[in-house]
Design a protein around this motif. Structure first.
Motif, PDB file in Angstrom:
ATOM      1  N   THR A 106      -4.650  88.079  48.025  1.00  0.00           N
ATOM      2  CA  THR A 106      -4.848  88.387  49.441  1.00  0.00           C
ATOM      3  C   THR A 106      -5.655  87.289  50.120  1.00  0.00           C
ATOM      4  O   THR A 106      -5.259  86.749  51.159  1.00  0.00           O
ATOM      5  CB  THR A 106      -5.615  89.724  49.574  1.00  0.00           C
ATOM      6  N   MET A 107      -6.804  86.952  49.562  1.00  0.00           N
ATOM      7  CA  MET A 107      -7.680  85.990  50.219  1.00  0.00           C
ATOM      8  C   MET A 107      -7.169  84.561  50.069  1.00  0.00           C
ATOM      9  O   MET A 107      -7.195  83.789  51.026  1.00  0.00           O
ATOM     10  CB  MET A 107      -9.114  86.105  49.679  1.00  0.00           C
ATOM     11  N   PHE A 122      -3.386  77.169  44.055  1.00  0.00           N
ATOM     12  CA  PHE A 122      -3.305  77.265  42.592  1.00  0.00           C
ATOM     13  C   PHE A 122      -3.503  78.704  42.145  1.00  0.00           C
ATOM     14  O   PHE A 122      -4.404  79.393  42.637  1.00  0.00           O
ATOM     15  CB  PHE A 122      -4.402  76.391  41.960  1.00  0.00           C
ATOM     16  N   ASP A 123      -2.652  79.177  41.225  1.00  0.00           N
ATOM     17  CA  ASP A 123      -2.894  80.472  40.581  1.00  0.00           C
ATOM     18  C   ASP A 123      -2.548  80.330  39.103  1.00  0.00           C
ATOM     19  O   ASP A 123      -1.661  79.543  38.739  1.00  0.00           O
ATOM     20  CB  ASP A 123      -2.048  81.588  41.221  1.00  0.00           C
ATOM     21  N   ASN A 143       2.111  85.501  40.785  1.00  0.00           N
ATOM     22  CA  ASN A 143       1.129  85.672  41.865  1.00  0.00           C
ATOM     23  C   ASN A 143       1.130  84.464  42.799  1.00  0.00           C
ATOM     24  O   ASN A 143       0.958  84.604  44.007  1.00  0.00           O
ATOM     25  CB  ASN A 143      -0.272  85.904  41.288  1.00  0.00           C
ATOM     26  N   VAL A 153     -10.613  83.703  43.341  1.00  0.00           N
ATOM     27  CA  VAL A 153     -10.030  84.339  42.150  1.00  0.00           C
ATOM     28  C   VAL A 153     -10.672  85.716  41.973  1.00  0.00           C
ATOM     29  O   VAL A 153     -11.444  86.164  42.813  1.00  0.00           O
ATOM     30  CB  VAL A 153     -10.214  83.458  40.881  1.00  0.00           C
ATOM     31  N   GLU A 175     -12.910  88.894  41.243  1.00  0.00           N
ATOM     32  CA  GLU A 175     -14.357  89.060  41.449  1.00  0.00           C
ATOM     33  C   GLU A 175     -15.030  89.292  40.092  1.00  0.00           C
ATOM     34  O   GLU A 175     -15.454  90.412  39.751  1.00  0.00           O
ATOM     35  CB  GLU A 175     -14.590  90.241  42.415  1.00  0.00           C
ATOM     36  N   LYS A 226     -15.079  83.082  37.565  1.00  0.00           N
ATOM     37  CA  LYS A 226     -15.425  82.123  38.632  1.00  0.00           C
ATOM     38  C   LYS A 226     -16.208  80.937  38.050  1.00  0.00           C
ATOM     39  O   LYS A 226     -15.956  79.782  38.403  1.00  0.00           O
ATOM     40  CB  LYS A 226     -16.227  82.832  39.736  1.00  0.00           C
ATOM     41  N   ASN A 243     -15.640  82.328  47.508  1.00  0.00           N
ATOM     42  CA  ASN A 243     -15.382  83.399  48.472  1.00  0.00           C
ATOM     43  C   ASN A 243     -15.814  84.759  47.911  1.00  0.00           C
ATOM     44  O   ASN A 243     -15.272  85.790  48.287  1.00  0.00           O
ATOM     45  CB  ASN A 243     -13.884  83.385  48.811  1.00  0.00           C
ATOM     46  N   SER A 296     -17.448  88.322  47.197  1.00  0.00           N
ATOM     47  CA  SER A 296     -17.921  89.379  48.101  1.00  0.00           C
ATOM     48  C   SER A 296     -19.260  89.942  47.647  1.00  0.00           C
ATOM     49  O   SER A 296     -20.044  90.409  48.466  1.00  0.00           O
ATOM     50  CB  SER A 296     -16.921  90.543  48.136  1.00  0.00           C
ATOM     51  N   HIS A 332     -17.821  83.124  52.717  1.00  0.00           N
ATOM     52  CA  HIS A 332     -17.184  84.448  52.673  1.00  0.00           C
ATOM     53  C   HIS A 332     -16.312  84.621  53.910  1.00  0.00           C
ATOM     54  O   HIS A 332     -16.812  84.835  55.016  1.00  0.00           O
ATOM     55  CB  HIS A 332     -18.264  85.543  52.581  1.00  0.00           C
ATOM     56  N   ASN A 383     -11.407  89.215  56.043  1.00  0.00           N
ATOM     57  CA  ASN A 383     -10.013  89.552  55.775  1.00  0.00           C
ATOM     58  C   ASN A 383      -9.440  90.305  56.970  1.00  0.00           C
ATOM     59  O   ASN A 383     -10.094  91.251  57.436  1.00  0.00           O
ATOM     60  CB  ASN A 383      -9.980  90.439  54.515  1.00  0.00           C
ATOM     61  N   VAL A 431      -7.003  94.935  52.610  1.00  0.00           N
ATOM     62  CA  VAL A 431      -8.063  94.587  51.641  1.00  0.00           C
ATOM     63  C   VAL A 431      -7.594  94.882  50.213  1.00  0.00           C
ATOM     64  O   VAL A 431      -7.798  94.085  49.290  1.00  0.00           O
ATOM     65  CB  VAL A 431      -9.346  95.390  51.955  1.00  0.00           C
TER      66      VAL A 431
END
Ligand SMILES: NC(=O)c1ccc[n+]([C@@H]2O[C@H](COP(=O)([O-])OP(=O)(O)OC[C@H]3O[C@@H](n4cnc5c(N)ncnc54)[C@H](O)[C@@H]3O)[C@@H](O)[C@H]2O)c1
Length: 292
Positions: A15-16, A34-35, A40, A92, A94, A99, A119, A121, A142, A145, A237
């Protein structure tokens, strides 16, 4: 940092990440999405392309303009392709270790001057930065969204963030048209301290039969001036993300208002995560992560 086009890496095509890739592409940045998971990445790229296709349908840009902007985004599952990046934005899962590992791997690939933006949360920017050999280059950014539609980015330094990185981050974000708010490396920064308890109270109101999802969304938009209602927003979200963010904030802040209502657990258990699964509070025909 100059205003000439930069090369920006975006880690994570969810999403982000897809939203941030749209922001970067629109601002003329060469964008490498990149994923780790091919499917995805593909969905992220579909979301990016779909966003600009809808913009053309809505008359917000010409088909030629959309094609040019789309061409700014390249997808990859090879981290080494991010070598030329001036900035890498991490979006990526949370998860602290995921990370940290991502930044540790990037240390070996990009220049020492490359900015690392996280990013997160709910996690500590300082903790994530400790994954890099150069924590001075890591800054919390941050995005709200949906990132392409919401202008604000909260900026939070870690304990070891160096002033050049902070300054370059603000300049970069402003150069791509974002409004910045500087905050502290604390759970939830500013926005989620208010947003998460408020979303929880909307879900509780729905559970208690105060209104339907449609009437609560309409009331919030009509009376409070929000661009979308709480259930429209939560469907973007993702209920898994809301559950995770709310639980993490509750664990750190110990205030019951952060704890997710039981309806969140039921929706996650049912796989009704929102737009990404085609069903959340509302039903969706496709699983692109958001529209234009
Ligand atoms: N969803 C929101 O409203 C929102 C808002 C602001 C910030 N955030 C934060 O943004 C981050 C991403 O959230 P999201 O909602 O996009 O999650 P998501 O689950 O939609 O997407 C995460 C993506 O990251 C990919 N991924 C996992 N490990 C990776 C790695 N090592 N390298 C590259 N890709 C990897 C996954 O395959 C997945 O596609 C989280 O830290 C989240 O807290 C989310």
């Amino acid at each position: 940092m100059t205003n000439t086009p930069q090369t920006v890496g975006v880690l994570g095509g969810g999403t982000m990440g897809s939203g941030i890739a749209i922001v970067m592409a629109k601002a003329g940045q060469r964008t490498l999405l990149f994923d780790v998971k091919e499917e995805n990445l593909q969905r992220g790229l579909d979301t990016v392309h779909g966003f600009f296709d809808v913009s053309v349908k809505k008359g917000k840009m010409t088909a030629d303009e959309a094609e040019k902007i789309k061409a700014n985004v390249t997808g990859t599952t090879r981290l080494a392709d991010l070598a030329p990046c001036d900035v890498v934005v991490e979006a990526v899962f949370e998860d602290l270790q995921v990370k940290k590992d991502a930044f540790a791997q990037l240390d070996e690939i990009v220049s020492p001057q490359t900015l690392f933006h996280t990013n997160t949360s709910t996690l500590s920017v300082t903790g994530i930065a400790s994954g890099s050999k150069l924590p001075g280059r890591v800054v919390g950014t941050h995005y709200c969204n949906p990132a392409p539609l919401m202008n604000l980015v909260e900026v939070a330094d870690g304990r070891h963030t160096e002033s050049w990185a902070h300054q370059a981050t603000i300049e970069f974000l402003e150069s791509i048209g974002k409004t910045t708010v500087v905050t502290q490396d604390r759970p939830g920064f500013i926005v989620n301290r208010f947003l998460i308890p408020w979303e929880n109270s909307c879900i509780t109101a729905l559970e208690n039969g105060l209104g339907t999802k449609e009437s609560i969304d309409a009331a919030v938009k009509g009376a409070l001036g929000h661009p979308m209602g709480p259930f429209e927003l939560l469907d973007i979200v993702g209920m898994d993300i809301h559950q995770q963010v709310a639980t993490r904030l509750y664990e750190q802040l110990r205030e019951p208002r952060f704890y997710p209502p039981a309806m969140v657990d039921r929706m996650v258990a049912a796989g009704d995560l929102g737009r990404k699964t085609g069903r959340g509070f509302y039903d969706y025909d496709d699983t692109r992560l958001f529209g234009s």
